[in-house]
Design a protein around this motif. Structure first.
Motif, PDB file in Angstrom:
ATOM      1  N   SER A 163       0.841  -1.202   0.000  1.00 34.79           N
ATOM      2  CA  SER A 163       0.000   0.000   0.000  1.00 34.79           C
ATOM      3  C   SER A 163       0.874   1.249   0.000  1.00 34.79           C
ATOM      4  CB  SER A 163      -0.913   0.028   1.227  1.00 34.79           C
ATOM      5  OG  SER A 163      -1.661  -1.151   1.318  1.00 34.79           O
ATOM      6  N   ILE A 164       1.930   1.211   0.806  1.00 33.38           N
ATOM      7  CA  ILE A 164       2.820   2.372   0.869  1.00 33.38           C
ATOM      8  C   ILE A 164       3.505   2.594  -0.480  1.00 33.38           C
ATOM      9  CG2 ILE A 164       4.884   3.329   1.976  1.00 33.38           C
ATOM     10  CD1 ILE A 164       4.111   1.673   4.467  1.00 33.38           C
ATOM     11  N   MET A 165       3.904   1.492  -1.115  1.00 36.39           N
ATOM     12  CA  MET A 165       4.620   1.594  -2.386  1.00 36.39           C
ATOM     13  C   MET A 165       3.688   1.839  -3.569  1.00 36.39           C
ATOM     14  SD  MET A 165       7.963   1.129  -2.028  1.00 36.39           S
ATOM     15  CE  MET A 165       8.547   0.621  -3.626  1.00 36.39           C
ATOM     16  N   GLY A 166       2.394   1.743  -3.347  1.00 34.31           N
ATOM     17  CA  GLY A 166       1.453   1.885  -4.463  1.00 34.31           C
ATOM     18  C   GLY A 166       1.547   0.724  -5.431  1.00 34.31           C
ATOM     19  N   LEU A 167       1.723  -0.484  -4.904  1.00 37.28           N
ATOM     20  CA  LEU A 167       1.917  -1.660  -5.764  1.00 37.28           C
ATOM     21  C   LEU A 167       0.737  -2.615  -5.700  1.00 37.28           C
ATOM     22  CD1 LEU A 167       5.656  -2.501  -5.018  1.00 37.28           C
ATOM     23  CD2 LEU A 167       4.694  -1.488  -7.083  1.00 37.28           C
ATOM     24  N   LEU A 168      -0.442  -2.110  -5.352  1.00 44.05           N
ATOM     25  CA  LEU A 168      -1.571  -3.018  -5.201  1.00 44.05           C
ATOM     26  C   LEU A 168      -2.219  -3.306  -6.545  1.00 44.05           C
ATOM     27  CD1 LEU A 168      -2.964  -1.287  -2.042  1.00 44.05           C
ATOM     28  CD2 LEU A 168      -1.969  -3.576  -2.144  1.00 44.05           C
ATOM     29  N   PRO A 169      -2.838  -4.468  -6.676  1.00 40.77           N
ATOM     30  CA  PRO A 169      -3.551  -4.774  -7.923  1.00 40.77           C
ATOM     31  C   PRO A 169      -4.801  -3.903  -8.049  1.00 40.77           C
ATOM     32  CG  PRO A 169      -3.942  -6.489  -6.285  1.00 40.77           C
ATOM     33  CD  PRO A 169      -2.900  -5.569  -5.714  1.00 40.77           C
ATOM     34  N   PRO A 170      -5.375  -3.831  -9.251  1.00 47.38           N
ATOM     35  CA  PRO A 170      -6.532  -2.961  -9.458  1.00 47.38           C
ATOM     36  C   PRO A 170      -7.743  -3.343  -8.607  1.00 47.38           C
ATOM     37  CG  PRO A 170      -5.740  -3.877 -11.550  1.00 47.38           C
ATOM     38  CD  PRO A 170      -4.942  -4.504 -10.479  1.00 47.38           C
ATOM     39  N   THR A 171      -7.769  -4.581  -8.086  1.00 45.38           N
ATOM     40  CA  THR A 171      -8.924  -4.968  -7.271  1.00 45.38           C
ATOM     41  C   THR A 171      -8.866  -4.359  -5.870  1.00 45.38           C
ATOM     42  OG1 THR A 171      -7.724  -6.947  -6.639  1.00 45.38           O
ATOM     43  CG2 THR A 171      -9.321  -7.177  -8.418  1.00 45.38           C
ATOM     44  N   ALA A 172      -7.762  -3.677  -5.558  1.00 47.64           N
ATOM     45  CA  ALA A 172      -7.602  -3.149  -4.199  1.00 47.64           C
ATOM     46  C   ALA A 172      -8.089  -1.706  -4.114  1.00 47.64           C
ATOM     47  CB  ALA A 172      -6.141  -3.222  -3.792  1.00 47.64           C
ATOM     48  N   GLU A 173      -8.618  -1.369  -2.930  1.00 45.00           N
ATOM     49  CA  GLU A 173      -9.019   0.014  -2.665  1.00 45.00           C
ATOM     50  C   GLU A 173      -8.314   0.445  -1.388  1.00 45.00           C
ATOM     51  OE1 GLU A 173     -13.249   0.485  -2.155  1.00 45.00           O
ATOM     52  OE2 GLU A 173     -13.448  -0.070  -4.282  1.00 45.00           O
ATOM     53  N   THR A 174      -7.713   1.619  -1.436  1.00 38.00           N
ATOM     54  CA  THR A 174      -6.983   2.084  -0.263  1.00 38.00           C
ATOM     55  C   THR A 174      -7.601   3.372   0.246  1.00 38.00           C
ATOM     56  OG1 THR A 174      -5.058   1.262  -1.414  1.00 38.00           O
ATOM     57  CG2 THR A 174      -4.652   2.456   0.582  1.00 38.00           C
ATOM     58  N   SER A 175      -7.669   3.525   1.569  1.00 35.94           N
ATOM     59  CA  SER A 175      -8.111   4.803   2.122  1.00 35.94           C
ATOM     60  C   SER A 175      -7.192   5.169   3.272  1.00 35.94           C
ATOM     61  CB  SER A 175      -9.562   4.701   2.580  1.00 35.94           C
ATOM     62  OG  SER A 175      -9.666   3.768   3.624  1.00 35.94           O
TER      63      SER A 175
END
Ligand SMILES: Nc1ncnc2c1ncn2[C@@H]1O[C@H](COP(=O)(O)OP(=O)(O)OP(=O)(O)O)[C@@H](O)[C@H]1O
Ligand SMILES: [Mg+2]
Lengths: 278, 334, 308
Positions: free
Chosen positions: B62-74
């Motif tokens: 999450s910190i690196m911005g390496l999540l797949p498109p299915t992920a949502e971050t808040s």
């Protein structure tokens, strides 16, 4: 167990179900062809040479350059093409299952050699051998499906071998062996009856292959001969005649394409249904 | 929390607050990271521990911005004063690999099998620092030497499959450190390595910290945390259940889960026939979390309250916090 | 690297051997075949055949002689034509067929890869569905339907391009339709294959590593994903060659192009046994050769093969 699951997955797959329904419809048309079409396949209408479709007179697909009804001939073509597909695949089924099950069951060095032979045959341009065979043996309908069947069993053999390798290790085979069953008995009673899943899938791949090969040969004039017909023959005639009568190319071409599409969808769907891993 | 402590009045290098990461899956939404906050200053090392699947790697991703498109971050992730969440890709790319870098968990798959070690190392500095190919190659060589790879020159032109596991892990670390990032996120850099190599890799990280980098170290190994980390954060089912100074937490674990983890460390005086006192049971399925505390089903102290309301993280002491209705009040260190 | 090449070359020999032996045996042993007395066309041809094949010798000697002749590029006399040998006919047709085939292959690779990659990058968006539909069309509409339809539309109806022929060999207009017709099914297969292999490659863990380095998407794709994605396409080039050759028979027929395929079909219809056999062996060699090149190329692209 797995079968019910497979059915449920298959029924939920609209492309596969669509494919199966279309295939059913084509088989139905092919079988009932003579009853449905108002004209005979070889009746010549001298007043209608290369005539466009005419619904009132019952020439739904028009006529060919010899004044014969294309609707009747396309359905007849369907019969022949499906017959070739099914017979060739049955022949390849016998060869492929016997070969593949033997290789997989015996394993070891024999398996290696047998599969190496399959690899070699696989890289051969098999259509050319079919042509070679038809040149030497002659061009009858039965030659065609025997030769096609004789060269397209390789996929079947590979799939069956793989499946046999896994089946061999299952408990019921071990159990049969510990009870003193012979290899032949184990193969015919325990292994081959359990191969139906992958075999059905590969049948669905082999049939369109055979249909395509037959059409290819017939298109070139090397396959089914007059007065018999098939989609390949019709497409070949249609191609010669397309300037004046494009329908004579388009109708049989469309039937072939739709059939291939339906087999494609049904085959993919069945594979997903029976083998969800891949 | 840590921001309020006197020695950390300067702006932290990394400030994560209320970070949540959820995955949309066919079975429902998976809350892999749930409301996590922490911050880190230069030269500090934070350890993150927890069982497999507790969300450690996803926190780093999450910190690196390496999540797949299915992920949502808040939530919010501020790095060097800049908000990373929602940063345009071009700006994020300038930071990744240059200011903040990630050491991947699995060195067997993290390297590209089709490119030489040199190519994979030098592209970082070629891209970020605009170096020429020969200059980048020299940098790559230095980076390999820094991680004490034997015959570094020769390894440059080899492919990953030609290297042993330990060598690959070092290449992965060299790759993360080649541009001298100010923040190093290390995801289990020592798992799957034998003990001597583990020790060397840990020394490498310590060197990096001496050079002024901040490190987030994810690990299963509490011994590693004790050796290297100033602070530790214990995660369970995507949440932080306890955090604090490493020495405090180790000497005086307050959460029953932390106590369980510490009790499971094998000791020299253990009877080898006695199986490790691991925590009974399995971590919960994130799709079917219980209504109260996620740890309650496995917890020796769980009461009826634990199955109804989830405990919140309550600060105590200088840097500590624990999320448990029945937390051990702790013996005040004298 | 050299050892890999040698290994592949040695591995290709049995295949070549099987092709030649099968063809030879079929020619000699099929009842009603060319050497069954009483079927041979004219006395001159019969004299030619007897002279070339030494039919009075034992079978194994004939076989070795046949091998020796083949090794020298001599495919024997034609069975129906007393003016040309098989070798002469192949030599005449081959340049045309080769040009047609290579152009189609190049077109298929370029367009197929572009479409597949494009679809993969726009996965599940409209563009992707268009690519999927397109690749299905090429697979279900075979050459022998597509080629006449293209002629009908662009040659006859719109009259943009010649409907057939090869011109003098240097006129691009004559080549466009045949090359497209021949390439279409391969474009579809390559698009399909490269789409799925690109999607798979993009999910490899090392792609995440590349992003973690801060590389922009373009570089991640071009440098990191493409290598992994191209390998399945490369191994497909072997079967694609066989497909192109088969297809060229159709396309040469439909467009009246004077390549080997035309001779082959005419020979098959006229039962010119020696010409058909010669062309089958020739095609077999080409396919074996291409498979060899593809194998070696694969070894170059995948460092895990070959090098230690
Ligand atoms: N793409 C995804 N879709 C759905 N769930 C995911 C996805 N990626 C990870 N998860 C889930 O998120 C949770 C946290 O995973 P994470 O990789 O952070 O665990 P971890 O703490 O690093 O474990 P380990 O010690 O095994 O590396 C896991 O339950 C995992 O199943
Ligand atoms: Mg992890």
């Amino acid at each position: 167990m797995a079968v019910d699951n497979g059915w449920r997955r298959l029924r939920r797959n609209p492309a596969a179900m669509g494919g199966l329904i279309v295939l059913g419809a084509i088989v139905f048309l092919a079988l009932l062809g003579p009853c449905i079409s108002p004209h005979a396949i070889d009746e010549v209408f001298w007043d209608r040479i290369s005539a466009p479709p005419d619904f009132d007179a019952g020439f739904f697909f028009g006529t060919d350059a010899n004044g014969r009804d294309l609707f009747a001939r396309t359905l007849e073509g369907a019969r022949v093409s499906l017959l070739v597909g099914v017979s060739a695949s049955v022949i390849s089924l016998f060869i492929g299952v016997t070969y593949g099950a033997t290789a997989g069951y015996l394993g070891g060095r024999i398996d290696n050699v047998m599969m190496r032979i399959v690899d070699i045959l696989y890289s051969l341009p098999f259509v050319f051998f079919v042509i070679l065979l038809t040149v030497y043996v002659g061009r009858s309908l039965s030659t065609i499906f025997v030769t096609i069947g004789a060269v397209i069993w390789l996929d079947m053999a590979r799939i069956v071998r793989g499946q046999t390798l896994t089946l061999k290790q299952r408990e019921f085979v071990e159990a049969a062996r510990s009870l003193g069953a012979t290899d032949f008995r184990i193969l015919t009673r325990h292994i081959i009856p359990n191969l139906w899943g992958p075999v059905i899938i590969s049948m669905l791949l082999v049939i369109p292959d055979a249909i395509l090969t037959e059409s290819f040969l017939s298109f070139l004039g090397l396959g089914v001969q007059e007065p018999n017909t098939s989609w390949g023959v019709l497409i070949g005639d249609g191609a010669q005649n397309m300037m004046g009568a494009p329908w004579s190319l388009l109708f049989p071409g469309a039937f072939l394409a739709v059939t291939l599409l339906a087999f494609n969808f049904a085959g993919d769907g069945l594979r997903d249904a029976l083998d969800p891993r891949s | 929390m840590s921001q309020s402590t006197p020695e950390n009045t300067s702006v932290p290098l990394l400030a994560v607050s209320q970070l949540s990461t959820r995955f949309r899956t066919p079975g429902g939404v998976v809350p892999a990271v749930d409301d996590i906050s922490f911050s880190l200053c230069s030269g500090e090392t934070l350890g993150i521990v927890g069982e497999s699947g507790s969300g450690k790697s996803q926190t780093l991703f999450s910190i690196m911005g390496l999540l797949p498109p299915t992920a949502e971050t808040s939530g919010s992730i501020r790095f060097e004063g800049k908000e990373l969440l929602g940063l345009p890709p071009a700006e994020l790319n300038k930071l990744r690999g240059e200011r903040l870098a990630l050491v991947f968990q699995d060195p067997m798959t993290a390297l590209n099998p089709y490119l030489t070690v040199e190519r994979q190392l030098s592209e970082v500095v070629q891209y970020h620092h605009g170096l020429s190919r020969p200059a980048a190659r020299a940098e790559a060589l230095t980076a390999l030497r820094r991680v004490h790879i034997p015959e570094a020159e020769r390894q440059l032109d080899r492919y990953p499959h030609q290297l042993s596991g330990g060598m690959r892990q070092r290449v992965v670390i060299a790759m993360a450190m080649i541009a001298n990032p100010s923040l190093l996120l290390a995801d289990e850099p020592t798992t799957a390595l034998d003990v001597t190599i583990q020790a060397e890799i840990l020394d490498l990280l310590a060197e990096q910290r001496e050079a002024g980098a901040a490190i987030v170290l994810v690990t299963h190994d509490l011994g590693v945390v004790a050796r290297l980390c100033d602070r530790v954060m214990v995660m369970y089912a995507g949440k932080v259940v306890e955090e604090g100074r490493t020495s405090d937490v180790f000497r005086n674990p307050r959460h029953p889960y932390t106590q369980g983890l510490l009790a499971a460390i094998p000791r020299l005086d253990d009877d080898i026939h006695d199986p490790r006192k691991a925590i009974d049971g399995q971590p919960p399925d994130l799709l079917e979390l219980p209504p109260g505390c996620a740890f309650a089903p496995r917890c020796p102290l769980a009461g009826p309250d634990c199955r109804v309301t989830a405990p919140v993280l309550v600060p105590h002491g200088e840097l500590g916090a624990v999320a448990c209705h029945h937390a051990n009040p702790g013996v005040r260190p004298s | 690297m050299l050892s890999v090449v040698i290994k592949r070359v040695v591995g290709a020999i049995p295949t070549l051997f099987v092709i030649i032996t099968l063809t030879f045996l079929m020619m000699r042993l099929t009842p009603g075949g060319p050497f069954d007395t009483g079927r041979v066309a004219s006395p001159e041809v019969q004299a030619n055949l007897l002279h070339a094949y030494h039919l009075d010798e034992p079978l194994y000697l004939q076989y070795f002689r046949y091998l020796k002749d083949l090794a020298q590029g001599d495919f024997g006399p034609s069975f129906t034509s007393k003016d040309f040998t098989v070798t002469q006919l192949i030599r005449q047709g081959f340049p045309v067929s080769l040009q047609l085939g290579l152009s189609a292959m190049a077109l298929a690779i370029v367009v197929g890869l572009a479409l597949g990659t494009f679809g993969a990058l726009r996965r599940n968006q409209v563009a992707d569905h268009v690519v999927i539909a397109f690749s299905l069309v090429g697979i279900i509409i075979p050459n022998f339907v597509m080629a006449p339809i293209l002629t009908l539309i662009f040659g006859v109806t719109l009259q943009w391009l010649p409907a057939g022929g090869w011109g003098n060999g240097h006129q691009l207009a004559y080549k466009i339709l045949p090359v497209i017709a021949l390439a279409l099914p391969r474009i579809s297969s390559i698009a399909r294959l490269s789409r799925s292999s690109m999607i798979e490659a993009m999910q490899m863990p090392f792609i995440r590593t590349a992003y973690a380095k801060g590389l922009p998407r373009r570089l991640v794709l071009l440098r990191h994903a493409s290598r992994a994605a191209i390998l399945p396409v490369v191994s497909y080039l072997g079967p694609a060659t066989a497909g192109i050759i088969t297809g060229s028979i159709i396309v040469e027929q439909v467009f009246s192009i004077p390549g080997i395929g035309r001779y082959f079909v005419d020979a098959a219809i006229n039962r010119d046994y020696t010409l058909v056999s010669g062309v089958v062996i020739f095609y077999g060699c080409i396919i074996v050769l291409f498979n060899l090149i593809v194998d070696i190329l694969y070894g170059v692209l995948d460092p895990r093969i070959g090098r230690r």
